[in-house]
Motif scaffolding. Sequence first.
Motif, short mmCIF file in Angstrom:
data_model
loop_
_atom_site.label_atom_id
_atom_site.label_comp_id
_atom_site.label_asym_id
_atom_site.label_seq_id
_atom_site.Cartn_x
_atom_site.Cartn_y
_atom_site.Cartn_z
N GLN A 124 5.16 -1.33 -1.94
CA GLN A 124 3.92 -0.97 -1.27
C GLN A 124 3.90 0.51 -0.90
O GLN A 124 2.85 1.12 -0.84
CB GLN A 124 3.74 -1.81 0.00
N VAL A 125 5.06 1.08 -0.63
CA VAL A 125 5.18 2.50 -0.36
C VAL A 125 5.92 3.10 -1.54
O VAL A 125 7.13 3.01 -1.64
CB VAL A 125 5.95 2.75 0.95
N GLN A 126 5.18 3.66 -2.47
CA GLN A 126 5.74 4.02 -3.77
C GLN A 126 5.91 5.52 -3.89
O GLN A 126 5.17 6.31 -3.30
CB GLN A 126 4.80 3.52 -4.88
N THR A 127 6.89 5.91 -4.68
CA THR A 127 7.08 7.33 -4.95
C THR A 127 5.86 7.89 -5.64
O THR A 127 5.23 7.24 -6.46
CB THR A 127 8.31 7.52 -5.86
N HIS A 128 5.52 9.12 -5.29
CA HIS A 128 4.31 9.75 -5.82
C HIS A 128 4.33 9.82 -7.35
O HIS A 128 5.33 10.16 -7.96
CB HIS A 128 4.20 11.16 -5.26
N SER A 129 3.21 9.51 -7.93
CA SER A 129 3.02 9.65 -9.37
C SER A 129 1.59 10.07 -9.62
O SER A 129 0.71 9.82 -8.78
CB SER A 129 3.33 8.33 -10.11
N PRO A 130 1.32 10.70 -10.77
CA PRO A 130 -0.05 11.16 -11.06
C PRO A 130 -1.02 10.00 -11.03
O PRO A 130 -0.75 8.90 -11.50
CB PRO A 130 0.07 11.76 -12.46
N GLY A 131 -2.20 10.25 -10.45
CA GLY A 131 -3.23 9.24 -10.43
C GLY A 131 -3.04 8.29 -9.27
O GLY A 131 -2.39 7.26 -9.38
N VAL A 132 -3.57 8.65 -8.10
CA VAL A 132 -3.44 7.81 -6.92
C VAL A 132 -4.54 6.76 -6.93
O VAL A 132 -5.72 7.08 -7.14
CB VAL A 132 -3.52 8.66 -5.63
N ALA A 133 -4.18 5.51 -6.69
CA ALA A 133 -5.16 4.43 -6.71
C ALA A 133 -6.19 4.64 -5.61
O ALA A 133 -5.90 5.23 -4.56
CB ALA A 133 -4.44 3.09 -6.51
N PRO A 134 -7.42 4.14 -5.81
CA PRO A 134 -8.48 4.34 -4.82
C PRO A 134 -8.15 3.76 -3.44
O PRO A 134 -8.64 4.26 -2.43
CB PRO A 134 -9.67 3.61 -5.44
N ASP A 135 -7.34 2.71 -3.41
CA ASP A 135 -7.03 2.08 -2.13
C ASP A 135 -5.74 2.63 -1.52
O ASP A 135 -5.19 2.05 -0.58
CB ASP A 135 -6.91 0.56 -2.29
N ALA A 136 -5.25 3.77 -2.04
CA ALA A 136 -4.02 4.37 -1.54
C ALA A 136 -4.26 5.83 -1.17
O ALA A 136 -5.21 6.46 -1.63
CB ALA A 136 -2.90 4.26 -2.58
N VAL A 137 -3.40 6.33 -0.31
CA VAL A 137 -3.45 7.75 0.06
C VAL A 137 -2.05 8.32 -0.03
O VAL A 137 -1.05 7.60 0.08
CB VAL A 137 -4.00 7.94 1.49
N GLU A 138 -1.98 9.62 -0.24
CA GLU A 138 -0.69 10.30 -0.30
C GLU A 138 -0.29 10.78 1.09
O GLU A 138 -1.12 11.29 1.84
CB GLU A 138 -0.75 11.50 -1.24
N LYS A 182 5.94 13.52 -1.93
CA LYS A 182 4.89 12.70 -1.35
C LYS A 182 5.05 11.25 -1.82
O LYS A 182 5.70 10.98 -2.82
CB LYS A 182 3.51 13.22 -1.74
N ALA A 183 4.47 10.36 -1.03
CA ALA A 183 4.48 8.94 -1.39
C ALA A 183 3.07 8.40 -1.17
O ALA A 183 2.26 9.01 -0.47
CB ALA A 183 5.48 8.17 -0.54
N THR A 184 2.78 7.28 -1.81
CA THR A 184 1.48 6.65 -1.62
C THR A 184 1.62 5.47 -0.68
O THR A 184 2.57 4.69 -0.77
CB THR A 184 0.89 6.18 -2.96
N VAL A 185 0.68 5.38 0.24
CA VAL A 185 0.63 4.29 1.22
C VAL A 185 -0.76 3.68 1.15
O VAL A 185 -1.75 4.40 0.96
CB VAL A 185 0.92 4.81 2.64
N ARG A 186 -0.85 2.39 1.30
CA ARG A 186 -2.16 1.76 1.25
C ARG A 186 -3.06 2.28 2.36
O ARG A 186 -2.67 2.39 3.51
CB ARG A 186 -2.01 0.24 1.34
N ARG A 187 -4.28 2.59 1.99
CA ARG A 187 -5.24 3.17 2.92
C ARG A 187 -5.51 2.25 4.11
O ARG A 187 -5.63 2.70 5.25
CB ARG A 187 -6.56 3.46 2.18
N ASP A 188 -5.60 0.94 3.85
CA ASP A 188 -5.94 0.02 4.94
C ASP A 188 -4.82 -0.06 5.98
O ASP A 188 -5.08 -0.36 7.15
CB ASP A 188 -6.30 -1.37 4.42
N VAL A 189 -3.59 0.24 5.57
CA VAL A 189 -2.49 0.23 6.54
C VAL A 189 -2.70 1.35 7.55
O VAL A 189 -2.61 1.14 8.76
CB VAL A 189 -1.13 0.40 5.83
N LEU A 190 -3.01 2.55 7.07
CA LEU A 190 -3.24 3.66 7.98
C LEU A 190 -4.48 3.41 8.84
O LEU A 190 -4.51 3.79 10.02
CB LEU A 190 -3.40 4.97 7.19
N GLU A 191 -5.48 2.77 8.26
CA GLU A 191 -6.67 2.48 9.04
C GLU A 191 -6.37 1.51 10.18
O GLU A 191 -6.85 1.68 11.30
CB GLU A 191 -7.76 1.90 8.13
N ARG A 192 -5.54 0.50 9.91
CA ARG A 192 -5.16 -0.44 10.97
C ARG A 192 -4.36 0.26 12.07
O ARG A 192 -4.44 -0.11 13.24
CB ARG A 192 -4.34 -1.59 10.40
#
Length: 218
Positions: free
Chosen positions: A71-85, A108-118
């Motif tokens: 769910q917390v993934q190493t940064h890679s090109p192309g961040v999914a719409p539901d994720a943030v760096e 950088k890493a990607t984290v799900r956007r809804d997690v940060l929103e919560r």
Amino acid sequence: MTIGKRIRTWRETNGWTIPDLADRIEGVSAQSVGRYERGERLPDSAFLEALVRLGCDPVVLLLGSQAAQSQVQTHSPGVAPDAVEVECLAFSASAGYGALAINETGKKATVRRDVLERLNLRPEFARLVKANGDSMLPTIHHDDPLIIDVSKTARSSPIDNKVYVFTIGDEAYLKRLRREPGRLVMISDNRENFPERVVPAEEPFRIVGRVMWGEREL
């Protein structure tokens, strides 16, 4: 699956009824638990922390059944719409014996956007760091991924008994902080091996950020 359904699934896995769970959490009624599970009301942080103390994995609770590392993934090109760096920090060896420092990694890493929103945490103030050591067992384990809030509010207004990453001199710590008259105390959850200590008034002290969530805590 909503967070309410995850709470219900975890409760049922433990063989508990709604009243059973409510009885295990001080100040929480069975009616409130039911509302959380049905999605009629979002659980507050105190309730979620109580679930963690009872053994619930917070990453599964917030993110679903996949492991935290997926769910917390190493940064890679192309961040999914539901994720943030978010930027990454890392504990590293310091000059002192057994001491640690904390530094930016440049990664950088990607984290799900809804997690940060919560968590009510803006992406620019979020940092990802892996725990180091066992002083916060059983709440936080070595290598647990932690999301921390580095905003000015989090750094300047510590809340008693919440978990923070901070530095004393050149050494970094992951502990709870508690204010007492004329002093600040740092507290490990593994108190048998790591007793409470007063933050030395003569040493430079800086809060890096407040730990908002981890694999087994906030």
